[in-house]
Structures are given as structure tokens and as C-alpha cells.
Design an enzyme around this catalytic site. Sequence first.
Site, PDB file in Angstrom:
ATOM      1  N   GLY A  59       0.845  -1.202   0.000  1.00 33.26           N
ATOM      2  CA  GLY A  59       0.000   0.000   0.000  1.00 33.26           C
ATOM      3  C   GLY A  59       0.867   1.233   0.000  1.00 33.26           C
ATOM      4  O   GLY A  59       2.056   1.147   0.313  1.00 33.26           O
ATOM      5  N   TYR A  87       3.800  -3.171   2.593  1.00 36.27           N
ATOM      6  CA  TYR A  87       3.021  -2.515   3.664  1.00 36.27           C
ATOM      7  C   TYR A  87       2.423  -3.567   4.597  1.00 36.27           C
ATOM      8  O   TYR A  87       2.390  -3.389   5.821  1.00 36.27           O
ATOM      9  CB  TYR A  87       1.903  -1.663   3.048  1.00 36.27           C
ATOM     10  CG  TYR A  87       1.077  -0.903   4.079  1.00 36.27           C
ATOM     11  CD1 TYR A  87       1.478   0.351   4.523  1.00 36.27           C
ATOM     12  CD2 TYR A  87      -0.091  -1.449   4.611  1.00 36.27           C
ATOM     13  CE1 TYR A  87       0.736   1.046   5.466  1.00 36.27           C
ATOM     14  CE2 TYR A  87      -0.836  -0.765   5.560  1.00 36.27           C
ATOM     15  CZ  TYR A  87      -0.419   0.482   5.985  1.00 36.27           C
ATOM     16  OH  TYR A  87      -1.149   1.165   6.931  1.00 36.27           O
ATOM     17  N   HIS A 173       8.015  -7.746  -3.721  1.00 31.26           N
ATOM     18  CA  HIS A 173       6.718  -8.108  -4.304  1.00 31.26           C
ATOM     19  C   HIS A 173       6.822  -9.421  -5.090  1.00 31.26           C
ATOM     20  O   HIS A 173       7.252  -9.420  -6.243  1.00 31.26           O
ATOM     21  CB  HIS A 173       6.233  -6.984  -5.224  1.00 31.26           C
ATOM     22  CG  HIS A 173       5.789  -5.776  -4.469  1.00 31.26           C
ATOM     23  ND1 HIS A 173       4.495  -5.581  -4.050  1.00 31.26           N
ATOM     24  CD2 HIS A 173       6.489  -4.715  -4.004  1.00 31.26           C
ATOM     25  CE1 HIS A 173       4.404  -4.446  -3.370  1.00 31.26           C
ATOM     26  NE2 HIS A 173       5.603  -3.901  -3.334  1.00 31.26           N
ATOM     27  N   GLU A 175       4.465 -11.025  -6.390  1.00 28.77           N
ATOM     28  CA  GLU A 175       3.397 -11.151  -7.382  1.00 28.77           C
ATOM     29  C   GLU A 175       3.753 -10.579  -8.759  1.00 28.77           C
ATOM     30  O   GLU A 175       3.072 -10.840  -9.737  1.00 28.77           O
ATOM     31  CB  GLU A 175       2.108 -10.488  -6.864  1.00 28.77           C
ATOM     32  CG  GLU A 175       2.114  -8.956  -6.780  1.00 28.77           C
ATOM     33  CD  GLU A 175       2.746  -8.406  -5.503  1.00 28.77           C
ATOM     34  OE1 GLU A 175       3.497  -9.145  -4.846  1.00 28.77           O
ATOM     35  OE2 GLU A 175       2.500  -7.229  -5.182  1.00 28.77           O
ATOM     36  N   SER A 227     -22.558  -9.242 -27.566  1.00 23.31           N
ATOM     37  CA  SER A 227     -21.849  -8.100 -28.159  1.00 23.31           C
ATOM     38  C   SER A 227     -20.844  -8.540 -29.209  1.00 23.31           C
ATOM     39  O   SER A 227     -20.351  -7.734 -29.976  1.00 23.31           O
ATOM     40  CB  SER A 227     -21.109  -7.363 -27.051  1.00 23.31           C
ATOM     41  OG  SER A 227     -20.088  -8.206 -26.551  1.00 23.31           O
ATOM     42  N   VAL A 230     -15.851 -11.775 -25.822  1.00 20.23           N
ATOM     43  CA  VAL A 230     -15.703 -13.081 -25.192  1.00 20.23           C
ATOM     44  C   VAL A 230     -16.592 -13.222 -23.949  1.00 20.23           C
ATOM     45  O   VAL A 230     -17.143 -14.301 -23.686  1.00 20.23           O
ATOM     46  CB  VAL A 230     -14.212 -13.371 -24.851  1.00 20.23           C
ATOM     47  CG1 VAL A 230     -13.628 -12.311 -23.955  1.00 20.23           C
ATOM     48  CG2 VAL A 230     -14.038 -14.743 -24.223  1.00 20.23           C
ATOM     49  N   ASP A 231     -16.802 -12.132 -23.199  1.00 23.32           N
ATOM     50  CA  ASP A 231     -17.546 -12.259 -21.945  1.00 23.32           C
ATOM     51  C   ASP A 231     -18.991 -12.697 -22.167  1.00 23.32           C
ATOM     52  O   ASP A 231     -19.475 -13.634 -21.521  1.00 23.32           O
ATOM     53  CB  ASP A 231     -17.523 -10.937 -21.162  1.00 23.32           C
ATOM     54  CG  ASP A 231     -16.110 -10.485 -20.832  1.00 23.32           C
ATOM     55  OD1 ASP A 231     -15.201 -11.339 -20.876  1.00 23.32           O
ATOM     56  OD2 ASP A 231     -15.918  -9.299 -20.549  1.00 23.32           O
ATOM     57  N   SER A 232     -19.673 -12.011 -23.081  1.00 26.12           N
ATOM     58  CA  SER A 232     -21.082 -12.376 -23.281  1.00 26.12           C
ATOM     59  C   SER A 232     -21.194 -13.769 -23.904  1.00 26.12           C
ATOM     60  O   SER A 232     -22.136 -14.516 -23.625  1.00 26.12           O
ATOM     61  CB  SER A 232     -21.830 -11.326 -24.105  1.00 26.12           C
ATOM     62  OG  SER A 232     -21.175 -11.086 -25.325  1.00 26.12           O
TER      63      SER A 232
END
Length: 517
Positions: A59, A87, A173, A175, A227, A230-232
Site C-alpha cells: 500500500g 506494507y 513483491h 506477485e 456483443s 468473449v464475456d457475453s
Amino acid sequence: MALEAGGIIILDYGSQTAQLIARRVRELSVYAVLLPYTATREQAQQAVPGFCGVILSGGPLSVYEANAPRLPDWVLESGVPVLGICYGMQLLTQRLGGKVAGAARREYGMTALEVACPVALFDGLDAAQTVWMSHADRIEQPPPGFDILATSASAPYAAIGDLERGLFGVQFHPEVIHTPHGPAMLRNFVIGVCQAQTGWTPENFIEATVASIRDQVGSGRVLLGMSGGVDSAVAGELIHRAVGDQLVPVFINHGMLRQGEADLVVQAARALDWDLVAVDATEEFLDALHGVTDPEQKRVIVGATFARVFEREAARLGTLDWLAQGTIYPDVIESAGTGRPGAERIKSHHNVGGLPDHLKTRLVEPLRDLFKDEVRAVGEHLGLPDSLVWRQPFPGPGLAVRCVGEVTWERLETLRAADAIFTGALDAAGLLRRGTAQAFAMLLPVRSVGVMGDNRTYDEVIVLRAVTTDDFMTADWARLPDDLLARVSSRIVNEVPGVNRVLYDISTKPPATIEWE
Ligand code: XMP
């Protein structure tokens, strides 16, 4: 048992990379959620029943600041292993009786790490590691019971741990990609120390989601706006597997799609055996946009026309009990805010405005828990075509905002042809799936003088834009190979009538945006 059970809670203290931590944990097939640091024990239990570990993110603040975010009591009381990153480490240290101090200068960048204790986080790893640091404060004295696990030249307590209680802190970090063995360190914590359940796989997600949609929807009919993205498509196929033809997929072609896109949607739906309602509303949209050049006005008009057409179709289709949406996890995180100090952001869902109220409250959102890469993995497991699964993001208003100036059918056709040449070349070079996050052409509202053969031309200008980005909030322009750009430029001016000049946009975001309008 629920698919989420036995996963990991990540508390967000405002780091830019907090979402990345969740993605890395999920890459281990372990469910992880990002919660605000203000989350209560009950909220944590509800999000991940029987969670088996907590990660505290980095953070921007210092633990000494008056309004510095705190560690909720339930984290240590729950008795599960805890990993504090940056943090998060300082917070843990302060809470447990160690000392945190401001460093003389900020440490930022790649750092050599010497592993002092090759167990727990560093199990199986070499003593010499490269890690990414970005911190100002540092640990001056670890809490009682903590051992030094690793050191760096400027951070004698680069990693500390109380092995008995399963409490760890790292100043770096793990990640980010600049910590090459970060994934192994996170695996050691999540699987080795926390012994998390590894059931978060596309197959299990599909099975559990199909069952829960069936439960939720019952015998109701579900309206889905397709649409072309890919999501729909993935949301639709999950619903189709759950309730078959109770899915009512509606695809409104506003005429401002990319080349071949409308056909792609129709063919994919056919291959999946969906009963697609395809509506060609091109004329209605182009009429509404006639003579309009202001970007904001274009957006408003496309949005309003979309809502009108969608509502008209919904009314025509009879009783519809549910509205399906392809909302994904980053949208959920953004809407709720995850407690970033001073930075609550609200993003409104588009495409819902203008629909009957009863539908707005009865939403089916099967992808609410997934990151974009997970949506793609599920799409692949569902057998959706690659061309749909790997589609780059496309703005809701479509080519209306890439046809800078007036939107006419002729200009759209010019733009589509140029865009297809550019994206086709990128695809052939393997730069569409990886290497660029978004790449497209735009048509400018200016003409320029040129020469073709012996004749003077006075034609339109195409701009190519290709960017790299993780989150679309900031972006850099893609360093594309010169020869690829040369080939694309030459093909566009030779093959697309009315274009005699091609530019490449080398602006970053900020100060520019990705789209021009
Ligand atoms: P900008 O241009 O703001 O774009 O840097 C950031 C990302 O958002 C996409 N974009 C949209 N997506 N509806 C959408 O669904 C919209 O109205 C819209 N406008 C921009 C843009 O393509 C980029 O990925």
C-alpha cells in the site's frame, strides 16, 4: 463443498498490484478474493468459507500515518497463516511488537536477495534470488519469535517469518513478473504452508456454475445481449448448458462492428446450437448518427439507440424473467471499491440503462468471480472458437468512436478494410493474442495530398494504434517491428480505396487515452 471453500483472502491496502496477487493465487488453482482491509470476519467467511490463509497487500501509506489502514483483529485471531507483502509486512511487524522505520531513501527496482533460511516460502529455491522492491519504510526489528528468512543489501529483514505460527512478511513483491521465482514463493505459502484446496479449475468452475444457474433460474427465460466479445459469449454458453433454450440470446448489429464480426457471432451461435435472435439495426443507428461529429454526442446516441432497440426486442420476445450480463471480477472490484485509501471508484454498468426495471433487478452474472484470463480459459474449455475467445476488447459504441468525424457507411467500410489488414498482419505475426493488449485502426477527418502513379490524390488518413497494458488504466504504445508496419502501410494505401496516408500513434496513456474519442 462450495468451489470457493478453503481458498485465500487477500486484503487490499491500496497497492497497484493487489489484483495481481489474486491472479497469481488463482493460477495455482486456488480460489482467492480481494477484499477491502475494512472487511469483517463475517464478510471474509462469506467470501471464502473456511479460508485457510490471508495475504496482506502492499500500500502507498506509512504505518505511522494517523489515518493509516489497520489490520483487522480477526486476521490474527483466526489462527490461519498470514503473509504480509511490503506494507502488509510492516503492518504485521508493528502489530506484533516489532519496529518499522522510515528508510533514508526509497528502494525501488530489481534487488539481489540472499535466502538465509531455505524453508517455508523459500522451500526448494536457490539461495540467490532476484526480487522486485518498491518501498520507503523498512523493518528495523522483527517482532519476537520471528526469524530472518532472507536479506538484501539495503534490507537486512527482506523476509521474516514465525514458522510456528505461520506468519510471514516480505519486503519485496512476489506477485510481479520482475520477481522471477515469485510464483514459486507464493505456491510455497499457499499450497505448502496454508494447504489450500486446489479445486479452482475451469472444469470445476463450469460444473459448479452450470448447476447454480439451473438453481437460480428455474424455469424462467433469460435474456442475454450478445456483443461479439468473449464475456457475453462465455456467459451465454454457461447459461445455455444450464437451461438450454430458456436462454434467449439477442445480438443487435449496430453496423459499427469490425470486419466479419457479425458473421462470427451468428456462426458461433449456430455451432453452439443457440437459438440466436439477430437484429440488423444498422440503418436505425446510422440515421441517428447522421451529421454528428462530437464524440460525447456519438456515445450518447449509440447508447440510447441501443437501449431502445434492445427494449423493443425484449418486449417483442414476450415474458423474460432474467437478464444475463457478462460482468467480470475486475468490474465487481471497481464497482465496490476495495478500500484503496482515498480512491473509491464507481464504474456504471453500460447496456443496462433503458431496460424494464424488473429485469434490472433479476440479473444472472455467471462470470462475476472471474478475471479476464480465466474467462478465456473457461471459454476454451467450453469449446468456443479461438477467434471469439481471444477477441481483443472493443468499445461499446464500436467503430463510431474510431471513425473520427462523421460516421457514414462508406467511411465505416474504409475503416473496416484498413483495420482488417492491420489486425490480420498482427495475428499472423502472433502479436494479437500476446504482445498487444489492443490494436486497431482509426480514420481521421482530414485529407492529405499524395501522389499515385502520375496523379495527385487528396485522400483520407488512417491511424494505427497498438498498445500494451495490464489494466487499461495506463498504457504504452507497442513497439511493433518496422517491417510489419511498412507492410501494413503499403497494403492499406494500395488496397483500401480513398486512403493515401498511414500514421502510427506513439502516445502513451496518460496523457492520451487508448481510443481517440
Ligand atoms: P480509453 O480510450 O479510455 O479506453 O483509454 C480504455 C479501454 O476502454 C475501452 N472503451 C470502452 N469500452 N464501452 C466499453 O465497453 C465504451 O464506451 C468504451 N470506451 C472505451 C477502450 O477500447 C479501451 O479498451
